[in-house]
Design a protein around this motif. Structure first.
Motif: not given
Length: 93
Positions: A18-20, A43-47, A55-57
């Motif tokens: 979270a937060g990156e 990583y994925d940040v595509n909602p 948040e990035p996963i």
């Protein structure tokens, strides 16, 4: 920075960071991919593709190594590289 483990096995890890944003996540992913033990890191940040998550996963797949240990080592490498960059910048200023 808040971390939340989503899924963990002996050789795979999915963790929310979270937060990156893209800047940090790309550096971390690149550092992970430098490790011999890492088969894949992304990583994925595509909602829209992630069920509304923003948040990035980070996903890591390793071979013969605990992914948390690999992540810890990569985070240390990122920290060291940042410190070296700061020292080079201060010396040049």
């Amino acid at each position: 920075m808040e971390l939340r483990v989503i899924e963990k096995t002996d050789e795979e890890l999915r963790i929310e960071i979270a937060g990156e944003g893209h800047t940090f996540m790309n550096v971390l992913k690149g550092t992970l991919l430098e490790s011999e033990d890492v088969l894949a890191a992304t990583y994925d940040v595509n909602p829209e593709q992630s069920g509304g998550q923003t948040e990035p996963i980070l996903s890591i797949k390793t071979e013969g190594a605990d992914p948390l240990d690999v992540l810890e080592a990569a985070a240390g490498d990122v920290s060291e590289k940042s410190k070296d960059l700061r020292q080079a910048f201060d010396a040049a200023a």
